[in-house]
Design a protein around this motif. Sequence first.
Motif, mmCIF file in Angstrom:
data_model
loop_
_atom_site.group_PDB
_atom_site.id
_atom_site.type_symbol
_atom_site.label_atom_id
_atom_site.label_comp_id
_atom_site.label_asym_id
_atom_site.label_seq_id
_atom_site.Cartn_x
_atom_site.Cartn_y
_atom_site.Cartn_z
ATOM 1 N N TYR A 1 -2.585 3.005 11.020
ATOM 2 C CA TYR A 1 -1.394 2.219 10.717
ATOM 3 C C TYR A 1 -0.462 2.260 11.932
ATOM 4 C CZ TYR A 1 -2.734 2.088 5.758
ATOM 5 O OH TYR A 1 -3.387 1.859 4.566
ATOM 6 N N ALA B 1 -3.807 -1.441 9.889
ATOM 7 C CA ALA B 1 -2.628 -2.100 9.323
ATOM 8 C C ALA B 1 -1.548 -2.163 10.397
ATOM 9 C CB ALA B 1 -2.114 -1.347 8.108
ATOM 10 N N TYR C 1 2.935 -7.326 6.715
ATOM 11 C CA TYR C 1 1.719 -6.524 6.922
ATOM 12 C C TYR C 1 0.598 -7.423 7.389
ATOM 13 C CZ TYR C 1 -2.749 -4.884 4.765
ATOM 14 O OH TYR C 1 -4.061 -4.591 4.485
ATOM 15 N N VAL D 1 0.564 0.761 2.874
ATOM 16 C CA VAL D 1 1.645 0.094 3.607
ATOM 17 C C VAL D 1 3.016 0.555 3.124
ATOM 18 C CG1 VAL D 1 2.755 -2.145 4.053
ATOM 19 C CG2 VAL D 1 0.266 -1.904 4.271
ATOM 20 N N PHE E 1 3.700 4.102 4.354
ATOM 21 C CA PHE E 1 3.900 4.045 5.802
ATOM 22 C C PHE E 1 5.278 3.495 6.135
ATOM 23 C CE2 PHE E 1 3.659 1.474 9.728
ATOM 24 C CZ PHE E 1 3.307 2.442 10.652
#
Length: 357
Positions: free
Chosen positions: A19, A62, A76, A101, A104
């Motif tokens: 990510y 991501a 995203y 997501v 994060f």
Amino acid sequence: MQVAVPCMLLRGGTSKGAYFLAEDLPADPAARDQALLGIMGSPDKRQIDGVGGAHPLTSKVAIVKKSQRPGIDVDYLFVQVMVEEAKASTSQNCGNILAGVGPFAIEKGLVQAEDGETLVTVYMENTDSVARQRILTPNRRVQYEGAARIDGVPGTHAPIMIEFLDVAGSSCGALFPSGNFTDVVNGLRVTLVDNGMPVVMIDARDLGLTGDESIEALESNAQLKQTIEQLRLAVGPLMNLGDVKDKTVPKMTIVSAPKAGGILNTRSFIPHRVHDAVGVLAAASVATAANIPGAVGHDLAVIPTGRQRVCEVEHPTGTMGVEVVLDEDPAVLVPKSTSIMRTARLLFAGTVYYLKK
């Protein structure tokens, strides 16, 4: 030279990915993809010179940024990094990586956590659609431990409820992009559906299968794989996806009668390897189509009753529950909303390096 990039590795659902904040990667897509190939270690079947996990489910990325869209918290972008090819694709979404997501975004300060529970609204760039996540945040910190269990992941973790909003036709332009519940392509009866993920549903019996074959048996069946790929290439234009030779969609899903109390049993090609489970958005597409008379698999499906129904989609390592809420008007076939419970866990936070060539 070595280039350093801040990174977090999270398990999202039954996938694992790197990510990044969008600002930490090159803005130019070609340069960004080259960086991601270097970071993940592709092309190489072991991804030995990168942090990829040598499988499509663990070679995912991501890219997240603060959103400027009204009512949206973060944007995203999902990137599927090929393992054995020097390719990175943004042609599809990933609902499993989506599960990470929200956590994060909170960990990185893009979203301020509430005390107890935090709602994170995510714009999914790949499919021009929106999802809403409910994250447990006691004392304004993401909670990863909990009692929720999902098949394909050992142990239990905190639940993350993901509600998908307006995802019908997000990649193909319509829930049933061909305009039909069933089509015949290459002599096979198929349902072409897109409720967040383009999926081709095929009755296992039409392929001479029972539907509960092992992953190894399916992957070693060269004739079957050739048939599946020829079908995938043929349906691309019918699904408004064009030439899909170099794309990771549509997902080819073999369906059969449920074996473990679910709505349908599935085996999914993603698109060339057989999925250990089933993708989040692919499960949403399968569950939606299975509820509709005339679609492939409907005659095999054990369908729950009521407008709000939990449909368990069976796969090689268990089931995935899809909550489908139907419209008040029974003539409207597009669900009002589709939700799935996932879990996620932060695995590491630090700096990843790649060689800039």
